[in-house]
Design a protein around this motif. Structure first.
Motif, short mmCIF file in Angstrom:
data_model
loop_
_atom_site.label_atom_id
_atom_site.label_comp_id
_atom_site.label_asym_id
_atom_site.label_seq_id
_atom_site.Cartn_x
_atom_site.Cartn_y
_atom_site.Cartn_z
N GLY A 1 0.82 -1.21 0.00
CA GLY A 1 0.00 0.00 0.00
C GLY A 1 0.85 1.26 0.00
O GLY A 1 0.54 2.24 -0.68
N TRP A 2 1.94 1.23 0.77
CA TRP A 2 2.84 2.38 0.78
C TRP A 2 3.49 2.59 -0.59
O TRP A 2 3.69 3.71 -1.03
CB TRP A 2 3.93 2.19 1.84
CG TRP A 2 3.44 2.40 3.22
CD1 TRP A 2 2.27 3.02 3.60
CD2 TRP A 2 4.07 2.00 4.44
NE1 TRP A 2 2.14 3.02 4.97
CE2 TRP A 2 3.23 2.41 5.51
CE3 TRP A 2 5.25 1.34 4.73
CZ2 TRP A 2 3.56 2.18 6.84
CZ3 TRP A 2 5.59 1.11 6.06
CH2 TRP A 2 4.75 1.52 7.11
N ILE B 1 -2.05 -4.17 11.35
CA ILE B 1 -0.92 -4.85 12.02
C ILE B 1 -1.20 -5.01 13.50
O ILE B 1 -0.92 -6.05 14.11
CB ILE B 1 0.37 -4.05 11.80
CG1 ILE B 1 0.81 -4.14 10.34
CG2 ILE B 1 1.49 -4.56 12.71
CD1 ILE B 1 2.05 -3.34 10.03
N ILE B 2 -1.78 -3.97 14.10
CA ILE B 2 -2.04 -4.00 15.54
C ILE B 2 -3.14 -5.00 15.89
O ILE B 2 -3.07 -5.71 16.90
CB ILE B 2 -2.43 -2.60 16.04
CG1 ILE B 2 -1.25 -1.63 15.86
CG2 ILE B 2 -2.86 -2.63 17.50
CD1 ILE B 2 -1.59 -0.18 16.17
N LEU B 3 -4.15 -5.10 15.04
CA LEU B 3 -5.35 -5.85 15.38
C LEU B 3 -5.34 -7.31 14.96
O LEU B 3 -6.10 -8.11 15.51
CB LEU B 3 -6.57 -5.17 14.77
CG LEU B 3 -6.90 -3.76 15.27
CD1 LEU B 3 -8.08 -3.19 14.51
CD2 LEU B 3 -7.18 -3.78 16.78
N ILE B 4 -4.49 -7.70 13.99
CA ILE B 4 -4.64 -9.03 13.40
C ILE B 4 -4.41 -10.15 14.41
O ILE B 4 -5.10 -11.17 14.40
CB ILE B 4 -3.71 -9.21 12.18
CG1 ILE B 4 -4.03 -10.53 11.49
CG2 ILE B 4 -2.24 -9.13 12.60
CD1 ILE B 4 -3.39 -10.68 10.15
N ASP B 5 -3.45 -9.99 15.32
CA ASP B 5 -3.20 -11.02 16.32
C ASP B 5 -4.09 -10.88 17.55
O ASP B 5 -4.14 -11.77 18.38
CB ASP B 5 -1.73 -11.02 16.74
CG ASP B 5 -0.85 -11.75 15.73
OD1 ASP B 5 -1.36 -12.66 15.07
OD2 ASP B 5 0.34 -11.39 15.61
N TYR C 1 -9.28 -3.10 1.44
CA TYR C 1 -8.37 -4.01 0.74
C TYR C 1 -7.06 -4.17 1.50
O TYR C 1 -6.52 -5.27 1.60
CB TYR C 1 -8.10 -3.49 -0.67
CG TYR C 1 -7.31 -4.46 -1.51
CD1 TYR C 1 -7.93 -5.55 -2.12
CD2 TYR C 1 -5.93 -4.31 -1.69
CE1 TYR C 1 -7.21 -6.46 -2.87
CE2 TYR C 1 -5.20 -5.21 -2.44
CZ TYR C 1 -5.84 -6.28 -3.03
OH TYR C 1 -5.12 -7.18 -3.77
N ILE C 2 -6.54 -3.06 2.04
CA ILE C 2 -5.30 -3.13 2.81
C ILE C 2 -5.47 -4.04 4.03
O ILE C 2 -4.58 -4.83 4.38
CB ILE C 2 -4.85 -1.73 3.26
CG1 ILE C 2 -4.37 -0.92 2.05
CG2 ILE C 2 -3.76 -1.79 4.31
CD1 ILE C 2 -3.12 -1.47 1.40
N VAL C 3 -6.62 -3.96 4.69
CA VAL C 3 -6.86 -4.77 5.88
C VAL C 3 -6.94 -6.25 5.54
O VAL C 3 -6.36 -7.10 6.24
CB VAL C 3 -8.17 -4.32 6.58
CG1 VAL C 3 -8.59 -5.34 7.63
CG2 VAL C 3 -7.98 -2.97 7.22
N THR D 1 -2.01 4.14 4.75
CA THR D 1 -1.05 4.06 5.84
C THR D 1 -1.74 3.85 7.18
O THR D 1 -1.37 2.96 7.96
CB THR D 1 -0.19 5.33 5.89
OG1 THR D 1 0.50 5.49 4.64
CG2 THR D 1 0.83 5.26 7.01
N ILE D 2 -2.74 4.67 7.46
CA ILE D 2 -3.42 4.61 8.75
C ILE D 2 -4.11 3.25 8.95
O ILE D 2 -3.95 2.60 9.98
CB ILE D 2 -4.44 5.76 8.87
CG1 ILE D 2 -3.73 7.11 8.88
CG2 ILE D 2 -5.28 5.59 10.15
CD1 ILE D 2 -4.66 8.30 8.86
N VAL D 3 -4.85 2.83 7.93
CA VAL D 3 -5.58 1.56 8.04
C VAL D 3 -4.61 0.38 8.10
O VAL D 3 -4.84 -0.59 8.83
CB VAL D 3 -6.56 1.41 6.86
CG1 VAL D 3 -7.23 0.04 6.90
CG2 VAL D 3 -7.60 2.50 6.89
#
Length: 413
Positions: free
Chosen positions: A181-182, A333-337, A390-392, A326-328
């Protein structure tokens, strides 16, 4: 033997609830959980992830390149709309070719050597585009980039899942998706200020940044075990987990796991078509196919054109799109685990459907002259929601695939 194969298969594909494909926490995803003394994150693991993110960033550059450069390429080389459409879409053809042979290449050559080959295709592709004087050279460079993207899509989730511990695997596996995405965002923004040839040369930077680290990153421990290089396997685990880490249990589990898979007969592949395995496997394959058929390339390749067609500023739209990605991505990354794969995938899929509906509705209203003032806002919101969704969710099917790919790679040998 049939009972042993069934038991081994059940350790890879786990059913929970309504036969959903889930991550096997007991075995660390695929039975590579190590000792508690093992360090989750080390310098060499960070360096290996950096190489993966460089490839991912480069793939994003390839995907996002056509959007800000369409008008300038058509003008400089005298391309028709049809010829530029071929240039834009041939990336997908290259990706299809790369995906088709990615499993065989990475299993035969190893993960690290495959990265070297991808890097050559990547740099060569951009140089062909940057110095192209004719459409065929432009298309050849784009095809080379597509091959890199297609092979990377399989390789990176597999490599990262094989070098990380179960405690950080989910977060590390999402990083490449975020970096893609970046890369797309980088093309959107920088492409608004520089020529298309200069942009192609700038896009070689991720490939150049990999050259030195590629000499130092380790090969996949599982691949080393598969080819019988046990001494190197232990050295690599020490390198990844730290020199003082107790890697005995992890090394033993990897070796046992590889040996158990090698004991499968070729007929063992038929067992995955049993009813209890068929549904989760079909779900996983369907997720991958439908995610790519949902218009991702159309939105990425022509987002700038969509903004202009909707009556919006291309510059403002692309910069906002980059910020959203970027924000999403960081939130993912924070939420997946913490939340798990399934909830995030459901949210992502719902967002993709809703955003496609909004974008289509905006153009329907515009063409019908029903709501001229509001239709650009609908298109803008639709693109932002689609990009964020899509990024998520884009990396989750591949993360799941990396957690079960060993079953297929060994059964199909």
């Amino acid at each position: 033997m049939g009972r042993q194969r069934t038991e081994a298969t059940e350790s890879l594909l786990v059913r929970q609830g309504n036969d959903n494909l889930v991550y096997n926490e007991e075995n660390g995803g695929l039975g590579d959980g190590g000792s508690e003394a093992v360090s989750d994150v080390t310098t060499i693991l960070g360096l290996s992830t950096f190489v993966a993110t460089c490839i991912a960033f480069g793939s994003g550059c390839a995907v996002g390149y056509s959007s800000p450069t369409e008008s300038s390429i058509m003008e400089d080389l005298g391309l028709s709309v049809a010829e530029f459409s071929v240039f834009g879409s041939i990336l997908s053809i290259g990706a299809l070719l790369g995906s088709a042979i990615s499993g065989k290449i990475t299993d035969f050559l190893g993960r690290k050597l495959t990265m070297w080959i991808l890097n050559l295709f990547y740099i060569g592709g951009w140089l062909a585009i940057a110095f192209a004087k004719t459409p065929w050279l432009l298309d050849l460079g784009r095809l080379s980039l597509g091959f890199t993207v297609g092979t990377f899509t399989y390789l990176m989730p597999v490599y990262i899942s094989e070098i990380t511990t179960k405690n950080v695997r989910g977060r590390f596996s999402v990083i490449p998706s975020l970096t893609v995405g970046w890369g797309i965002s980088f093309m959107y923004i920088v492409g608004s200020f520089v020529s298309w040839r200069t942009l192609a040369l700038i896009a070689t930077i991720p490939g150049l940044l990999q050259l030195l680290p590629l000499f130092f990153i380790p090969e996949s421990p599982r691949w080393l075990a598969k080819v019988g290089r046990d001494k190197e396997l232990e050295d690599v685990l020490l390198c990844l987990r730290g020199n003082k880490a107790d890697i005995f249990n992890e090394a033993a589990e990897i070796k046992d796991y590889v040996e158990s898979l090698k004991s499968f007969s070729k007929e063992g592949i038929l067992e995955i078509f049993q009813k209890k395995y068929f549904r989760p496997l079909l779900t996983l394959i369907g997720m991958i196919i439908l995610m790519n058929l949902g218009g991702a390339n159309a939105f990425s390749f022509y987002s700038g054109v969509i903004f202009v067609s909707a009556g919006l500023s291309s510059m403002v739209g692309l910069i906002t799109l980059a910020t959203t990605q970027t924000i999403v991505g960081v939130l993912g990354i924070i939420l997946i685990d913490k939340l798990g794969r399934r909830p995030l995938q459901l949210v992502s899929t719902a967002g993709l459907c809703f955003s496609c509906f909004l974008t289509g509705l905006s153009f329907l209203l515009k063409e019908s002259n029903w709501w001229d003032q509001g239709s650009p806002a609908l298109a803008f919101i639709g693109l932002l929601v689609y990009t964020g969704s899509y990024i998520v969710g884009s990396g989750i099917p591949w993360l799941l695939l990396s957690e079960v790919h060993k079953l297929f790679s060994f059964m199909l040998l």
